[in-house]
Design a protein around this motif. Structure first.
Motif, PDB file in Angstrom:
ATOM      1  N   ARG A 176     142.330  48.914  26.733  1.00  0.00           N
ATOM      2  CA  ARG A 176     142.254  48.692  28.176  1.00  0.00           C
ATOM      3  C   ARG A 176     141.985  47.222  28.500  1.00  0.00           C
ATOM      4  NH1 ARG A 176     141.278  53.228  31.262  1.00  0.00           N
ATOM      5  NH2 ARG A 176     140.159  54.187  29.523  1.00  0.00           N
ATOM      6  N   ALA A 177     141.111  46.599  27.752  1.00  0.00           N
ATOM      7  CA  ALA A 177     140.746  45.201  28.016  1.00  0.00           C
ATOM      8  C   ALA A 177     141.925  44.265  27.774  1.00  0.00           C
ATOM      9  CB  ALA A 177     139.557  44.798  27.147  1.00  0.00           C
ATOM     10  N   VAL A 178     142.665  44.509  26.697  1.00  0.00           N
ATOM     11  CA  VAL A 178     143.827  43.673  26.393  1.00  0.00           C
ATOM     12  C   VAL A 178     144.881  43.799  27.495  1.00  0.00           C
ATOM     13  CG1 VAL A 178     145.790  43.393  24.829  1.00  0.00           C
ATOM     14  CG2 VAL A 178     143.467  43.643  23.909  1.00  0.00           C
ATOM     15  N   ALA A 179     145.114  45.031  27.942  1.00  0.00           N
ATOM     16  CA  ALA A 179     146.100  45.241  29.001  1.00  0.00           C
ATOM     17  C   ALA A 179     145.667  44.585  30.303  1.00  0.00           C
ATOM     18  CB  ALA A 179     146.328  46.739  29.203  1.00  0.00           C
ATOM     19  N   ALA A 180     144.382  44.671  30.626  1.00  0.00           N
ATOM     20  CA  ALA A 180     143.886  44.068  31.862  1.00  0.00           C
ATOM     21  C   ALA A 180     144.044  42.552  31.841  1.00  0.00           C
ATOM     22  CB  ALA A 180     142.416  44.445  32.065  1.00  0.00           C
ATOM     23  N   GLU A 181     143.834  41.960  30.681  1.00  0.00           N
ATOM     24  CA  GLU A 181     143.938  40.504  30.565  1.00  0.00           C
ATOM     25  C   GLU A 181     145.382  40.025  30.641  1.00  0.00           C
ATOM     26  OE1 GLU A 181     142.884  36.963  27.326  1.00  0.00           O
ATOM     27  OE2 GLU A 181     142.275  39.036  26.944  1.00  0.00           O
ATOM     28  N   ARG A 182     146.322  40.801  30.102  1.00  0.00           N
ATOM     29  CA  ARG A 182     147.686  40.301  29.934  1.00  0.00           C
ATOM     30  C   ARG A 182     148.706  40.880  30.915  1.00  0.00           C
ATOM     31  NH1 ARG A 182     149.804  41.279  24.305  1.00  0.00           N
ATOM     32  NH2 ARG A 182     151.432  39.934  25.130  1.00  0.00           N
ATOM     33  N   PHE A 183     148.429  42.063  31.486  1.00  0.00           N
ATOM     34  CA  PHE A 183     149.473  42.750  32.234  1.00  0.00           C
ATOM     35  C   PHE A 183     148.984  43.217  33.606  1.00  0.00           C
ATOM     36  CE2 PHE A 183     150.355  43.557  27.662  1.00  0.00           C
ATOM     37  CZ  PHE A 183     151.500  42.781  27.566  1.00  0.00           C
ATOM     38  N   SER A 184     148.402  42.285  34.339  1.00  0.00           N
ATOM     39  CA  SER A 184     147.905  42.578  35.675  1.00  0.00           C
ATOM     40  C   SER A 184     149.052  42.659  36.684  1.00  0.00           C
ATOM     41  CB  SER A 184     146.921  41.476  36.096  1.00  0.00           C
ATOM     42  OG  SER A 184     146.808  41.392  37.490  1.00  0.00           O
ATOM     43  N   LEU A 185     149.039  43.694  37.515  1.00  0.00           N
ATOM     44  CA  LEU A 185     150.045  43.817  38.576  1.00  0.00           C
ATOM     45  C   LEU A 185     149.885  42.686  39.587  1.00  0.00           C
ATOM     46  CD1 LEU A 185     152.330  45.606  39.723  1.00  0.00           C
ATOM     47  CD2 LEU A 185     150.588  46.752  41.095  1.00  0.00           C
ATOM     48  N   GLU A 186     148.653  42.292  39.862  1.00  0.00           N
ATOM     49  CA  GLU A 186     148.403  41.200  40.802  1.00  0.00           C
ATOM     50  C   GLU A 186     149.037  39.901  40.313  1.00  0.00           C
ATOM     51  OE1 GLU A 186     144.632  38.933  42.991  1.00  0.00           O
ATOM     52  OE2 GLU A 186     144.288  40.518  41.514  1.00  0.00           O
ATOM     53  N   THR A 187     148.913  39.622  39.018  1.00  0.00           N
ATOM     54  CA  THR A 187     149.523  38.413  38.456  1.00  0.00           C
ATOM     55  C   THR A 187     151.040  38.484  38.546  1.00  0.00           C
ATOM     56  OG1 THR A 187     147.662  38.084  36.951  1.00  0.00           O
ATOM     57  CG2 THR A 187     149.733  36.995  36.386  1.00  0.00           C
ATOM     58  N   MET A 188     151.608  39.648  38.219  1.00  0.00           N
ATOM     59  CA  MET A 188     153.060  39.796  38.292  1.00  0.00           C
ATOM     60  C   MET A 188     153.579  39.559  39.706  1.00  0.00           C
ATOM     61  SD  MET A 188     155.502  43.144  37.643  1.00  0.00           S
ATOM     62  CE  MET A 188     155.343  43.696  39.371  1.00  0.00           C
ATOM     63  N   THR A 189     152.978  40.214  40.690  1.00  0.00           N
ATOM     64  CA  THR A 189     153.471  40.076  42.055  1.00  0.00           C
ATOM     65  C   THR A 189     153.256  38.653  42.574  1.00  0.00           C
ATOM     66  OG1 THR A 189     151.378  40.957  42.914  1.00  0.00           O
ATOM     67  CG2 THR A 189     153.183  42.508  42.622  1.00  0.00           C
ATOM     68  N   ALA A 190     152.162  38.014  42.189  1.00  0.00           N
ATOM     69  CA  ALA A 190     151.933  36.631  42.627  1.00  0.00           C
ATOM     70  C   ALA A 190     153.017  35.702  42.095  1.00  0.00           C
ATOM     71  CB  ALA A 190     150.551  36.155  42.170  1.00  0.00           C
ATOM     72  N   ARG A 191     153.434  35.911  40.857  1.00  0.00           N
ATOM     73  CA  ARG A 191     154.482  35.062  40.282  1.00  0.00           C
ATOM     74  C   ARG A 191     155.822  35.313  40.955  1.00  0.00           C
ATOM     75  NH1 ARG A 191     154.162  34.468  33.852  1.00  0.00           N
ATOM     76  NH2 ARG A 191     155.761  32.955  34.413  1.00  0.00           N
ATOM     77  N   TYR A 192     156.140  36.565  41.252  1.00  0.00           N
ATOM     78  CA  TYR A 192     157.369  36.847  41.993  1.00  0.00           C
ATOM     79  C   TYR A 192     157.323  36.214  43.387  1.00  0.00           C
ATOM     80  CZ  TYR A 192     159.711  40.106  38.799  1.00  0.00           C
ATOM     81  OH  TYR A 192     160.384  40.660  37.740  1.00  0.00           O
ATOM     82  N   PHE A 193     156.192  36.348  44.061  1.00  0.00           N
ATOM     83  CA  PHE A 193     156.100  35.805  45.411  1.00  0.00           C
ATOM     84  C   PHE A 193     156.214  34.285  45.407  1.00  0.00           C
ATOM     85  CE2 PHE A 193     153.677  39.530  47.596  1.00  0.00           C
ATOM     86  CZ  PHE A 193     154.730  40.370  47.263  1.00  0.00           C
ATOM     87  N   ASP A 194     155.724  33.649  44.353  1.00  0.00           N
ATOM     88  CA  ASP A 194     155.880  32.195  44.233  1.00  0.00           C
ATOM     89  C   ASP A 194     157.358  31.832  44.139  1.00  0.00           C
ATOM     90  OD1 ASP A 194     154.868  29.426  43.702  1.00  0.00           O
ATOM     91  OD2 ASP A 194     155.845  29.776  41.781  1.00  0.00           O
ATOM     92  N   VAL A 195     158.110  32.585  43.330  1.00  0.00           N
ATOM     93  CA  VAL A 195     159.556  32.339  43.219  1.00  0.00           C
ATOM     94  C   VAL A 195     160.242  32.642  44.550  1.00  0.00           C
ATOM     95  CG1 VAL A 195     161.689  33.076  42.080  1.00  0.00           C
ATOM     96  CG2 VAL A 195     159.612  32.724  40.742  1.00  0.00           C
TER      97      VAL A 195
END
Length: 353
Positions: free
Chosen positions: A316-335
């Motif tokens: 769970r900890a590894v997934a939280a650090e590397r595969f956050s939905l918030e991080t993914m959507t923020a990167r898409y929104f930046d693009v």
């Protein structure tokens, strides 16, 4: 800056919070995030889909998906996209289907997410008009780009925070979440669970392609029994409960996985993953820590029995650090924002080779 984004799904797979496919799940997550953050989201998808934003449903033929069905679906998609592009002031069109060249709009800034192995796409996509930007969903996939192809930096997939909060008492079953088709190797998982004397739950869908239906009938169904069951498509809530309760998740895919959402979802639920080391899977699974990488059904059976020694909280900890939905959507929104501000000017967006 308020954005207006048109997301376009693969014509034959419904989108929504209970979507089966990885591309459809990513599209749905972006649609919901756009609405939550005050942007305008428009979604073109087949009938039976749902969205947080404005849904433009397109009727596609029921029955087997063959060349004729594809041609008719593409014509319907071209008409729907043309109407939206004509009637709306869009910042961006975001395409998700492997068949996107068949309905690629012209004269509007467009992003295509390459959800599948790059060699599954026609090479022509890497030499199309300047309005089109392409990107991968993992560094491993990005590394397979053809010489000279210009892609934006990859954006790794993220998963719902609800998965991280899902806790269940561990039971003895293994689980597979997948489309049911030859390249996903479901029969390998069934063989492994028989060798390990372990129950197996299979969640997924047999799409109406001749090869998929034949594979299910000839290679999967004969291996099913009372302890190894095919459940069909799983809704999100049922999926996360079964994942969290599982001994392990199995990814027996023979294809070069670009970024296995099933593996990431399992880790987020505290469930280790046993997989064949294809595509991006070695970059997702830490062998001996969050799962095991194996070569065949026999090694998979041995690894299934060994997963009881792995720590669910480490997964769970590894997934939280590397595969956050918030991080993914923020990167898409930046693009999205950069493409929107530049209004599709050729070459204005920095690209990486």
């Amino acid at each position: 800056m308020v954005l207006t984004v048109l997301n376009v799904a693969y014509p034959f797979a419904p989108v929504g919070l209970d979507a089966v496919g990885g591309a459809e799940q990513v599209l749905s997550a972006l649609d919901y995030a756009l609405v939550q953050q005050g942007h305008r989201s428009i979604v073109i998808a087949c009938e039976g889909s749902s969205s947080a934003g404005e849904l433009v449903p397109v009727a596609v033929e029921s029955g087997r998906v063959d060349e004729t069905a594809h041609e008719r679906a593409w014509a319907a998609y071209r008409a729907a996209i043309s109407e939206v592009v004509h009637d709306e002031t869009l910042d961006l069109v975001h395409l998700h289907g492997i068949d996107f060249p068949a309905y690629l709009p012209e004269g509007v800034p467009t992003l295509a997410t390459l959800h599948l192995p790059l060699d599954w796409y026609p090479t022509s996509i890497f030499h199309l008009q300047a309005d089109l930007r392409l990107h991968c969903v993992s560094e491993a996939q990005h590394a397979t780009r053809p010489p000279g192809a210009q892609l934006l930096p990859p954006i790794p997939n993220g998963v719902s925070p609800k998965l991280f909060a899902t806790t269940c008492r561990k039971r003895g079953h293994a689980i597979v979440l997948s489309r049911i088709c030859p390249e996903k190797g479901i029969d390998i998982a069934l063989q492994a669970c028989r060798l390990a004397d372990t129950p197996l739950l299979i969640g997924g869908q047999v799409f109406p392609y001749a090869a998929h239906e034949c594979y299910f009938e000839e290679r999967v169904r004969p291996l099913l029994d009372e302890r190894r069951r095919f459940l069909g498509p799983l809704g999100f809530d049922r999926k996360r409960r079964l994942l969290a309760a599982a001994r392990c998740a199995l990814i027996p895919s023979l294809a070069a996985e670009t970024s296995s959402l099933a593996a990431i979802e399992a880790l987020a639920c505290g469930t280790p993953v046993v997989a064949l080391p294809n595509g991006a899977l070695p970059s997702i699974i830490e062998h001996g820590k969050t799962g095991f990488l194996v070569r065949d059904a026999r090694e998979m059976a041995e690894a299934i029995l060994a997963t009881g020694d792995l720590d669910p909280e480490e997964c769970r900890a590894v997934a939280a650090e590397r595969f956050s939905l918030e991080t993914m959507t923020a990167r898409y929104f930046d693009v999205y924002g950069r493409i929107g501000r530049q209004n599709g000017e050729e070459g204005a967006l920095e690209k990486t080779g």
